[in-house]
Design a protein around this motif. Structure first.
Motif, PDB file in Angstrom:
ATOM      1  N   UNK A  28      95.636 -17.259  28.836  1.00 13.13           N
ATOM      2  CA  UNK A  28      96.985 -17.187  28.889  1.00 13.13           C
ATOM      3  C   UNK A  28      97.642 -17.495  27.714  1.00 13.13           C
ATOM      4  N   UNK A  29      97.097 -18.566  26.890  1.00 10.33           N
ATOM      5  CA  UNK A  29      97.626 -18.688  25.419  1.00 10.33           C
ATOM      6  C   UNK A  29      97.693 -17.645  24.588  1.00 10.33           C
ATOM      7  N   UNK A  30      96.469 -16.844  24.514  1.00  9.12           N
ATOM      8  CA  UNK A  30      96.432 -15.843  23.770  1.00  9.12           C
ATOM      9  C   UNK A  30      97.659 -14.660  24.198  1.00  9.12           C
ATOM     10  N   UNK A  31      97.670 -14.486  25.470  1.00 10.66           N
ATOM     11  CA  UNK A  31      98.866 -13.503  25.852  1.00 10.66           C
ATOM     12  C   UNK A  31      99.990 -13.788  25.546  1.00 10.66           C
ATOM     13  N   UNK A  32     100.363 -14.950  25.740  1.00  8.63           N
ATOM     14  CA  UNK A  32     101.833 -15.534  25.522  1.00  8.63           C
ATOM     15  C   UNK A  32     102.143 -15.741  23.980  1.00  8.63           C
ATOM     16  N   UNK A  33     101.110 -15.695  23.355  1.00  4.50           N
ATOM     17  CA  UNK A  33     101.551 -15.935  21.782  1.00  4.50           C
ATOM     18  C   UNK A  33     101.698 -14.481  21.204  1.00  4.50           C
ATOM     19  N   UNK A  34     101.499 -13.456  21.850  1.00  6.48           N
ATOM     20  CA  UNK A  34     101.860 -12.041  21.515  1.00  6.48           C
ATOM     21  C   UNK A  34     102.900 -11.319  22.228  1.00  6.48           C
ATOM     22  N   UNK A  35     103.777 -12.394  22.907  1.00  3.64           N
ATOM     23  CA  UNK A  35     104.752 -11.712  23.769  1.00  3.64           C
ATOM     24  C   UNK A  35     106.367 -12.313  23.037  1.00  3.64           C
ATOM     25  N   UNK A  36     106.941 -11.184  22.721  1.00  2.62           N
ATOM     26  CA  UNK A  36     106.592  -9.646  22.606  1.00  2.62           C
ATOM     27  C   UNK A  36     105.685  -9.652  21.441  1.00  2.62           C
ATOM     28  N   UNK A  37     104.987  -8.365  21.542  1.00  2.00           N
ATOM     29  CA  UNK A  37     104.185  -8.064  20.397  1.00  2.00           C
ATOM     30  C   UNK A  37     104.473  -7.983  18.939  1.00  2.00           C
ATOM     31  N   UNK A  38     103.831  -9.095  18.194  1.00  2.00           N
ATOM     32  CA  UNK A  38     104.425  -9.051  16.952  1.00  2.00           C
ATOM     33  C   UNK A  38     104.105  -8.006  15.757  1.00  2.00           C
ATOM     34  N   UNK A  39     104.958  -7.902  15.136  1.00  2.00           N
ATOM     35  CA  UNK A  39     104.963  -6.585  14.021  1.00  2.00           C
ATOM     36  C   UNK A  39     103.720  -6.460  13.365  1.00  2.00           C
ATOM     37  N   UNK A  40     102.813  -7.458  13.212  1.00  2.00           N
ATOM     38  CA  UNK A  40     101.626  -7.451  12.260  1.00  2.00           C
ATOM     39  C   UNK A  40     100.375  -7.406  13.322  1.00  2.00           C
ATOM     40  N   UNK A  41     100.632  -7.502  14.632  1.00  2.00           N
ATOM     41  CA  UNK A  41      99.468  -7.500  15.292  1.00  2.00           C
ATOM     42  C   UNK A  41      99.067  -6.000  15.880  1.00  2.00           C
ATOM     43  N   UNK A  42      97.696  -5.897  16.420  1.00  2.00           N
ATOM     44  CA  UNK A  42      97.381  -4.330  16.717  1.00  2.00           C
ATOM     45  C   UNK A  42      97.949  -4.342  18.005  1.00  2.00           C
TER      46      UNK A  42
END
Length: 345
Positions: A28-42
């Motif tokens: 859940x921590x992994x998911x919330x930290x990419x919400x919304x998807x950061x511009x430099x993330x895959x």
């Protein structure tokens, strides 16, 4: 090793083309930290493995590829912006969608017939037909569509594995998916510790309060973060409201799935729709918002927004689906009122 990354993103130092185990943060921590998807993330996609059905690697692969394909169908409007998902669309509309998809494939590495089939399914409002293409084509093709729709160059599949899952089954499926889907596969969860054949990587992500609803809570078994500025492709209420608002000139200037940070020491959070200048926030609540912890967290967040001058409007999924124009009328009144008063502060 530890991989917070130079920019603080937990994904930064994870390999883009291998299977690894990830520990140090919850799913859940992994998911919330990419919400919304950061511009430099895959392009990051999460899949929650069901130990009761993952009895064979082939079964797990089939389940994952089917869900990746569903996500690709939902994301086609981000890739082919001239088409949207409409129930009961005509044969002519579906043919036009196929032509646009094949034209796109002519200028890219996408396989035209497969992308055309996904576009046809998106316009028709149904799942893609699974028997028309090989499993390898579907795995690579759906991943490629997600990568392009999200404007990324790589993809990562995060397998969330419960403790009671057969580690050998998941390991074999993870290797197949990494090879044929063209995505990194990062395994997490209590069951990941049993997969000694893969290297282990420690990551860090901010803690998530129990009451916060992450994309993992909203969408199962496959979930993925929204792209900043767009409705979530898997959320019909968000898309329905966006289409209703698109018909009105006064609704311009809005942003979908944007993060707000109210202070240097406060944790940023994502809102469904935002008029930044007018300081109007719209939230669409699913059933998970009825839980006691989630309801309390919503009230705390609403109070924080209101203390910083925002007006917060909340609608349930059912209200948006059943009567989107009524929701639009309420939103218009709020936005117009803020505009008529000038500076909302």
């Amino acid at each position: 090793m530890t991989s917070p990354g130079d920019d603080g993103g937990w994904w930064s130092n994870l390999p883009p083309d291998r299977v690894v185990r990830v520990h140090g943060a919850t799913d859940r921590e992994l998911a919330e930290s990419v919400n919304p998807l950061p511009s430099n993330a895959p392009s990051i996609v999460f899949f929650a493995v069901d130990p009761t059905t993952a009895n064979r690697a082939a079964d797990l692969v089939d389940a994952v590829v089917a869900e990746l394909e569903n996500a690709a169908v939902e994301s086609i409007p981000l890739l082919l912006t001239e088409f949207d998902r409409h129930e009961g669309s005509s044969t002519l509309d579906r043919r036009a969608a196929r032509v646009a998809a094949v034209r796109l494939a002519g200028d890219t590495a996408h396989f035209g017939p497969y992308v055309g089939a996904l576009a046809d399914a998106a316009v028709a409002g149904r799942s893609a037909r699974r028997t028309a293409f090989t499993l390898e084509t579907r795995a690579a093709g759906s991943t490629g569509v997600l990568v392009s729709a999200h404007r990324r160059s790589t993809a990562a599949l995060v397998l969330v594995v419960p403790a009671e899952t057969d580690a050998g089954v998941v390991a074999a499926a993870a290797e197949w998916l990494c090879t044929h889907a063209g995505a990194a596969v990062w395994v997490t969860g209590d069951g990941a510790s049993n997969m000694d054949r893969f290297p282990s990587v420690s990551v860090r992500a901010p803690e998530v309060p129990d009451g916060v609803s992450t994309v993992l809570d909203r969408f199962r078994p496959l979930s993925y973060p929204p792209i900043a500025g767009h409705p979530h492709p898997a959320s019909e209420p968000e898309k329905r409201l966006a289409r209703a608002l698109d018909a009105h000139d006064w609704a311009t200037g809005r942003e979908h799935n944007r993060s707000i940070r109210l202070g240097e020491l406060t944790r940023p959070f994502t809102v469904d729709v935002l008029w930044r200048i007018e300081k109007v926030v719209v939230e669409i609540d699913g059933n998970e918002h009825r839980a006691v912890d989630r309801f309390a967290e919503d009230r705390v967040r609403d109070n924080q927004l209101q203390m910083h001058g925002y007006m917060v409007l909340r609608f349930t999924n059912a209200q948006v689906i059943d009567d989107p124009q009524r929701a639009v009328a309420t939103i218009r009144e709020a936005v117009s009122r803020r505009r008529s008063k000038g500076d909302p502060r």
